[in-house]
Design an enzyme around this catalytic site. Structure first.
Site, mmCIF file in Angstrom:
data_model
loop_
_atom_site.group_PDB
_atom_site.id
_atom_site.type_symbol
_atom_site.label_atom_id
_atom_site.label_comp_id
_atom_site.label_asym_id
_atom_site.label_seq_id
_atom_site.Cartn_x
_atom_site.Cartn_y
_atom_site.Cartn_z
ATOM 1 N N GLU A 198 -5.372 -5.332 10.538
ATOM 2 C CA GLU A 198 -4.347 -4.326 10.772
ATOM 3 C C GLU A 198 -4.623 -3.614 12.090
ATOM 4 O OE1 GLU A 198 -2.397 -2.934 6.916
ATOM 5 O OE2 GLU A 198 -4.221 -1.795 7.089
ATOM 6 N N HIS A 224 -9.502 0.837 5.027
ATOM 7 C CA HIS A 224 -8.221 1.039 5.721
ATOM 8 C C HIS A 224 -8.443 1.946 6.935
ATOM 9 C CE1 HIS A 224 -4.147 2.316 6.563
ATOM 10 N NE2 HIS A 224 -3.759 1.223 5.935
ATOM 11 N N GLY A 261 2.466 1.966 10.874
ATOM 12 C CA GLY A 261 3.413 3.067 10.728
ATOM 13 C C GLY A 261 4.124 3.446 12.018
ATOM 14 N N ASN A 263 0.860 -1.184 0.000
ATOM 15 C CA ASN A 263 0.000 0.000 0.000
ATOM 16 C C ASN A 263 0.897 1.235 0.000
ATOM 17 O OD1 ASN A 263 -1.875 1.994 0.381
ATOM 18 N ND2 ASN A 263 -2.533 1.324 2.423
ATOM 19 N N GLU A 305 -6.909 4.365 7.977
ATOM 20 C CA GLU A 305 -6.782 5.810 7.702
ATOM 21 C C GLU A 305 -8.069 6.357 7.081
ATOM 22 O OE1 GLU A 305 -3.099 5.302 5.607
ATOM 23 O OE2 GLU A 305 -2.215 4.685 7.515
ATOM 24 N N SER A 311 3.466 -2.340 10.324
ATOM 25 C CA SER A 311 4.925 -2.345 10.521
ATOM 26 C C SER A 311 5.593 -3.663 10.120
ATOM 27 C CB SER A 311 5.270 -1.967 11.968
ATOM 28 O OG SER A 311 4.851 -0.639 12.233
ATOM 29 N N LYS A 338 0.041 4.199 -0.161
ATOM 30 C CA LYS A 338 -0.645 5.331 0.487
ATOM 31 C C LYS A 338 -0.460 6.594 -0.362
ATOM 32 C CE LYS A 338 -0.306 2.956 4.870
ATOM 33 N NZ LYS A 338 -0.261 3.010 6.305
HETATM 34 O O1 LIG Z 1 -1.794 -0.626 4.546
HETATM 35 C C1 LIG Z 1 -0.788 -0.834 5.217
HETATM 36 C C2 LIG Z 1 -0.770 -0.622 6.632
HETATM 37 O O2 LIG Z 1 -1.359 0.581 6.973
HETATM 38 C C3 LIG Z 1 0.567 -0.838 7.269
HETATM 39 O O3 LIG Z 1 1.416 0.266 7.097
HETATM 40 P P1 LIG Z 1 2.910 0.149 7.654
HETATM 41 O O4 LIG Z 1 3.497 -1.100 7.055
HETATM 42 O O5 LIG Z 1 3.604 1.387 7.177
HETATM 43 O O6 LIG Z 1 2.806 0.051 9.133
#
Ligand SMILES: O=C[C@H](O)COP(=O)(O)O
Length: 265
Positions: free
Chosen positions: A180, A107, A186, A23, A109, A226, A25
């Site tokens: 998640e 997600h 993150g 992802n 977010e 993460s 983002k």
């Molecule tokens: O979509 C992915 C998740 O939000 C995980 O993000 P991350 O690997 O940066 O923690």
């Protein structure tokens, strides 16, 4: 479906093709995307693993034309209608029109920053699969909810909302469920393999009891939060962890190591 290497059994885990989503983002530029496509093209990518990368909407068409054929493109969001007066939105029909067959929905977010409700996310999930777009449907608890022993309550509630809108069992072939935990996204604070396995196992049991045993056995439940090149192999060993949804690390060459986490197992 391809199996995952050395496990000497024909259990359902073997039937569920390992899935790794990246992802991106709201990151990237034409230049950055060329770099990511460069390392994905060089590989190696375990051919037994299904790999999907989710680009910002503006770059979906560009990236999809340059990605290696073994890597599918995904959107990060879409709306619950085919077309109309919904300024700023894109639809599953539009995604299909540019060759995109995947979308991430729900997600954290989207849930927190954009205040998307369980109901809206479920409607989007149903509309996407009904219109031929596969979904990575995200669920997960906040830190405070985990600390108050509400993890199961939250993830079952989020899953139930989606389940209630999926009108046909066949659509489950188009669904990957991504657990998640929000506190792990993150933050560099990954759920332990045991914590993730515990939730995945409970989710599978919930699907067994509330959808049907075949869906529970066959649906892929992936972990996000993460994930990196150091922790991916231990997570991937867990019976009910069928892959990853990777944020930050999907922008870097270490993503290849995550895709290949099951190689040699
Ligand atoms: O979509 C992915 C998740 O939000 C995980 O993000 P991350 O690997 O940066 O923690």
């Amino acid at each position: 479906m391809a199996n995952r290497g050395g496990f000497n059994c024909t259990c359902w885990r073997m039937q569920r093709r390992f899935f790794v989503g990246g992802n991106w983002k709201m990151n990237g530029s034409l230049h950055n995307i060329d770099e990511i496509i460069g390392f994905l093209t060089c590989g190696p990518l375990n051919p037994d693993v299904e790999v999907v990368v989710a680009a910002p909407a503006l770059y979906i068409d560009y990236a999809s034309k340059k990605l290696p054929p073994t890597v599918a493109i995904s959107a990060q969001n879409c709306y619950k209608e085919e077309k109309g007066a919904f300024t700023g939105e894109i639809s599953p029909a539009m995604l299909k029109d540019v060759g995109c067959r995947w979308v991430i929905l729900g997600h954290s977010e989207r849930r927190t920053i954009f205040e998307e409700s369980d109901e809206l996310i479920a409607e989007k999930c149903a509309h996407a699969v009904e219109n031929g777009v596969s979904i990575i449907a995200c669920i997960g608890e906040q830190l405070e909810e985990r600390e108050n022993d509400l993890t199961e309550t939250v993830v079952f509630r989020q899953t139930k909302a989606i389940v209630e809108k999926i009108s046909c069992l066949e659509y489950w072939d188009k669904i990957v469920l991504a657990y998640e935990p929000v506190w792990a996204i993150g933050t560099g604070k990954t759920a332990t393999p045991e914590q993730a396995q515990d939730v995945h196992k409970k989710l599978r049991k919930w699907l067994n009891d509330n959808v049907c045993p075949d869906v529970a056995k066959s649906v892929r439940i992936i972990y996000g939060g993460s994930v990196n090149e150091k922790n991916c192999r231990e997570l991937a060993k867990k019976e009910d962890i069928d892959g990853f949804l990777v944020g930050g690390a999907s922008l870097k060459p270490e993503f290849l190591k995550i895709v290949n986490a099951t190689a040699g197992m």
